[in-house]
Enzyme design. Structure first.
Site, short mmCIF file in Angstrom:
data_model
loop_
_atom_site.label_atom_id
_atom_site.label_comp_id
_atom_site.label_asym_id
_atom_site.label_seq_id
_atom_site.Cartn_x
_atom_site.Cartn_y
_atom_site.Cartn_z
N GLY A 46 -66.02 37.39 -27.11
CA GLY A 46 -65.23 36.36 -26.44
C GLY A 46 -64.96 35.21 -27.39
O GLY A 46 -64.98 35.38 -28.61
N SER A 47 -64.75 34.06 -26.81
CA SER A 47 -64.36 32.91 -27.64
C SER A 47 -65.54 32.36 -28.42
O SER A 47 -66.70 32.48 -28.02
CB SER A 47 -63.80 31.82 -26.74
OG SER A 47 -64.79 31.39 -25.83
N LYS A 69 -71.62 42.17 -17.66
CA LYS A 69 -70.68 41.38 -16.87
C LYS A 69 -69.30 41.48 -17.50
O LYS A 69 -69.05 40.91 -18.56
CB LYS A 69 -71.09 39.91 -16.83
CG LYS A 69 -70.22 39.13 -15.83
CD LYS A 69 -70.14 37.64 -16.12
CE LYS A 69 -68.99 37.27 -17.02
NZ LYS A 69 -67.64 37.50 -16.47
N PRO A 70 -68.38 42.20 -16.85
CA PRO A 70 -67.02 42.24 -17.37
C PRO A 70 -66.28 40.94 -17.07
O PRO A 70 -66.70 40.18 -16.20
CB PRO A 70 -66.37 43.40 -16.61
CG PRO A 70 -67.35 43.88 -15.60
CD PRO A 70 -68.54 42.97 -15.61
N ALA A 71 -65.18 40.71 -17.77
CA ALA A 71 -64.37 39.51 -17.52
C ALA A 71 -63.79 39.56 -16.11
O ALA A 71 -63.45 40.64 -15.60
CB ALA A 71 -63.25 39.42 -18.54
N TRP A 80 -61.39 40.08 -21.48
CA TRP A 80 -60.35 40.79 -20.74
C TRP A 80 -59.37 41.54 -21.63
O TRP A 80 -58.55 42.30 -21.14
CB TRP A 80 -59.57 39.81 -19.85
CG TRP A 80 -59.11 38.60 -20.60
CD1 TRP A 80 -59.71 37.37 -20.62
CD2 TRP A 80 -57.99 38.49 -21.49
NE1 TRP A 80 -59.05 36.51 -21.46
CE2 TRP A 80 -57.97 37.17 -22.01
CE3 TRP A 80 -56.98 39.36 -21.89
CZ2 TRP A 80 -57.00 36.72 -22.91
CZ3 TRP A 80 -56.02 38.92 -22.79
CH2 TRP A 80 -56.04 37.61 -23.29
N ASN A 81 -59.41 41.29 -22.96
CA ASN A 81 -58.33 41.89 -23.76
C ASN A 81 -58.52 43.38 -24.06
O ASN A 81 -57.56 44.13 -24.15
CB ASN A 81 -58.08 41.09 -25.04
CG ASN A 81 -59.28 41.01 -25.94
OD1 ASN A 81 -60.41 41.29 -25.54
ND2 ASN A 81 -59.06 40.61 -27.18
N CYS A 101 -58.55 39.93 -31.09
CA CYS A 101 -59.21 38.99 -32.01
C CYS A 101 -58.88 39.32 -33.45
O CYS A 101 -59.10 38.49 -34.34
CB CYS A 101 -60.71 38.96 -31.76
SG CYS A 101 -61.42 40.59 -31.70
N GLU A 130 -69.19 38.80 -31.19
CA GLU A 130 -67.86 39.09 -31.73
C GLU A 130 -66.96 37.98 -31.21
O GLU A 130 -66.56 37.99 -30.05
CB GLU A 130 -67.35 40.45 -31.22
CG GLU A 130 -68.15 41.64 -31.70
CD GLU A 130 -68.04 41.90 -33.19
OE1 GLU A 130 -67.18 41.28 -33.85
OE2 GLU A 130 -68.85 42.69 -33.69
N LEU A 131 -66.68 37.00 -32.07
CA LEU A 131 -66.00 35.80 -31.59
C LEU A 131 -64.56 35.73 -32.09
O LEU A 131 -63.97 36.73 -32.41
CB LEU A 131 -66.84 34.58 -31.99
CG LEU A 131 -68.32 34.68 -31.60
CD1 LEU A 131 -69.13 33.49 -32.08
CD2 LEU A 131 -68.48 34.85 -30.09
P1 ADP Z 1 -61.66 34.85 -23.52
O1 ADP Z 1 -60.83 33.94 -24.35
O2 ADP Z 1 -61.70 36.25 -23.99
O3 ADP Z 1 -61.45 34.71 -22.04
P2 ADP Z 1 -64.22 33.68 -23.01
O4 ADP Z 1 -65.24 33.38 -24.04
O5 ADP Z 1 -63.70 32.59 -22.17
O6 ADP Z 1 -63.09 34.39 -23.86
O7 ADP Z 1 -64.72 34.82 -22.02
C1 ADP Z 1 -65.34 36.00 -22.47
C2 ADP Z 1 -66.36 36.42 -21.46
O8 ADP Z 1 -67.37 35.41 -21.37
C3 ADP Z 1 -65.82 36.57 -20.04
O9 ADP Z 1 -66.49 37.65 -19.42
C4 ADP Z 1 -66.19 35.25 -19.41
O10 ADP Z 1 -66.29 35.35 -18.02
C5 ADP Z 1 -67.54 34.99 -20.06
N1 ADP Z 1 -67.95 33.57 -20.04
C6 ADP Z 1 -67.17 32.49 -20.10
N2 ADP Z 1 -67.89 31.36 -20.04
C7 ADP Z 1 -69.20 31.74 -19.98
C8 ADP Z 1 -70.46 31.05 -19.92
N3 ADP Z 1 -70.53 29.74 -19.93
N4 ADP Z 1 -71.59 31.79 -19.86
C9 ADP Z 1 -71.53 33.13 -19.87
N5 ADP Z 1 -70.40 33.83 -19.93
C10 ADP Z 1 -69.23 33.16 -20.00
#
Ligand code: ADP
Length: 480
Positions: A231-232, A178-180, A154-155, A287, A253-254
């Site tokens: 994402g994370s 799949k967007p956030a 989402w950032n 990030c 990209e974590l």
């Molecule tokens: P952030 O801290 O940026 O929210 P996340 O890793 O939680 O980081 O989320 C980044 C993306 O990954 C979002 O689009 C979120 O919906 C998706 N996401 C989170 N959990 C899962 C999962 N278990 N499998 C697939 N996608 C996921």
């Protein structure tokens, strides 16, 4: 306000705008006001499987499209983004919160990625390698990897897709993204733009809804040959595990935990200017945001004083309002985390020199904050803050500075301010990071390979490497 032009409340699959099979929707709210903006479909496995089927069906023809025709579509996409920059930027600010000027910048860099990859793909040359004997040619050629799954955060809900969709389409791949859930509209806008400029049905598909269901369908599918995720680190690791069953290529990209080193010989005013961008851009939610300020003893007091002075001037408010430099954070959970990290730092001897509280504006606004006297045992030394808090640590020698900077499992981006060339080279050697900014707090650019080492990720986005990640290398031996 013209943002409604690209506010799409449905998903895009196989060239059709669809609702969830269940008819269920998810509300999307503006973090600055708490008001509902609209809804998006709560899609899951079945819709994602159909999106993958559409992308699989569209792939052969798209990969075979004459290169200049495909490049021409990318040029149109680039132009469409810039022609609608204001509408798209407003949409981004309304759902994400960042100041409009930053949102305009995100659209500009998104368009620039599309243009860069449209240029770069025309030079994705193969090789003819000398064979060990006569009567053989060794050809090395590049081919699109196939259907690419994309999961984005989402950032930077628009530009994170730009640097995935751009190279994927340039290479001739098709897309299921799949967007956030917090910021789906900037993602869905990519589908609207791709439709508008004439990408064939099925080439780009975008679904919103349950991360586990959509992510699960993408990961389970043998047709999806690559996953690119931003994402994370926690979710990234899970996706890497899930990729094993179908041996997908992965780009990750974590998380980051960027150190920002200021040396005694630095131009302190420039360092503070760089610090403001590296720390407070997007309310600290990037990030590559500076997470830890390491300042050499000789300039510690001066740097702290000037950082506080600059930070105190920051204008906080709704990203749509004039002159706002820091918007709201994305949600209450993110605010609570910053509160915890500040409390932890204070309990271990840190001093809140500025801010340190929720902002009087309410919602998810948090005060721009500076904490001095930070130490390595604090949580901020290890964890990504992802908020507008700047902890300042002191160091003595360059060896100490580098050791403290590297004392983390992350390795995305590091910054350093110094004018001494020998010291700069030692930092280049010693910092275990995928990206280093010397005398600059903002280094992301389409021409350079963005990406981390250690637990910050795999693969690169941008640069020529950012296209390579969407191409398979094929070797053909031709005997004659
Ligand atoms: P952030 O801290 O940026 O929210 P996340 O890793 O939680 O980081 O989320 C980044 C993306 O990954 C979002 O689009 C979120 O919906 C998706 N996401 C989170 N959990 C899962 C999962 N278990 N499998 C697939 N996608 C996921």
């Amino acid at each position: 306000m013209t943002y409604k032009k690209y506010l799409k409340e449905s998903n895009y699959v196989s060239g059709q705008w669809i609702a969830a099979d269940s008819g269920k929707t998810i509300d999307v709210t503006n973090p600055a006001t708490g008001e509902k903006i609209g809804t998006v479909p709560a899609c899951g496995e079945a819709e994602t499987v159909r999106a993958i089927e559409a992308a699989t069906a569209a792939f052969p023809a798209f990969a075979a499209m004459p290169l200049l025709e495909r490049v021409g579509l990318l040029w149109k996409l680039h132009d469409a983004i810039l022609d609608n920059q204001k509408s798209l930027a407003e949409l981004l600010t309304v759902e994400q919160g960042k100041p409009l000027a930053e949102a305009m910048g995100e659209m500009a860099i998104g368009a620039a990625y599309v243009r860069w990859f449209a240029e770069e793909v025309r030079r994705a040359k193969g090789e003819i390698v000398p064979a060990p004997g006569n009567n053989r040619r060794i050809l090395v050629t590049h081919h699109p990897v196939g259907v690419v799954g994309m999961i984005t955060p989402w950032n930077f809900p628009s530009s994170m897709l730009a640097r995935k969709v751009g190279p994927a389409l340039a290479a001739g791949c098709t897309v299921v993204a799949k967007p956030a859930t917090a910021t789906p509209y900037s993602g869905l806008a990519w589908a609207a733009l791709c439709e508008e400029v004439g990408f064939p049905a099925g080439v780009v598909n975008i679904v919103t809804g349950s991360a586990r269901a959509i992510g699960g369908a993408i990961m389970d599918s043998p047709a999806v040959r690559k996953l690119t995720f931003t994402g994370s680190t926690e979710v990234g690791k899970e996706l890497i595990r899930q990729s094993a069953d179908t041996v997908k290529k992965v780009s990750m990209e974590l998380g980051g935990n960027a150190p920002f080193l200021v040396f005694d010989d630095a131009d302190v005013d420039a360092a503070v200017q760089g610090a403001m961008v590296a720390k407070f851009r997007n309310a600290g939610q990037t990030c590559v945001c500076a997470n830890r300020f390491y300042v050499q003893a000789g300039v510690y007091d001066t740097f702290v004083e000037k950082l506080i002075e600059a930070t105190a001037k920051m204008k906080v408010g709704d990203g749509l309002a004039d002159g706002v430099e820091q918007g709201p954070m994305i949600d209450q959970e993110s605010v609570a985390k910053v509160e915890e990290l500040v409390a932890d730092a204070v309990s271990k001897g840190g001093t809140v020199a500025l801010g340190g509280n929720r902002h009087a504006l309410g919602q998810t606004f948090y005060e721009p904050t500076v904490v001095t006297g930070a130490t390595q045992d604090m949580r901020v030394a290890k964890e990504e803050i992802f908020g507008p808090m700047a902890p300042v640590f002191r160091f003595d020698s360059i060896e100490d500075g580098i050791a403290m900077a590297n004392d983390t499992e992350f390795g995305l981006c590091a910054y350093a301010y110094t004018r001494e060339i020998g010291q700069i080279m030692r930092l280049n050697e010693g910092l275990e990071y995928g990206m280093i900014g010397i005398n600059s707090g903002l280094i992301t650019t389409v021409e350079a390979p963005f990406g981390g080492v250690k637990e910050s990720g795999l693969g690169k986005e941008g640069g020529s490497q950012g296209l390579d990640d969407y191409l398979d290398t094929k070797y053909t031996a031709v005997d004659y």
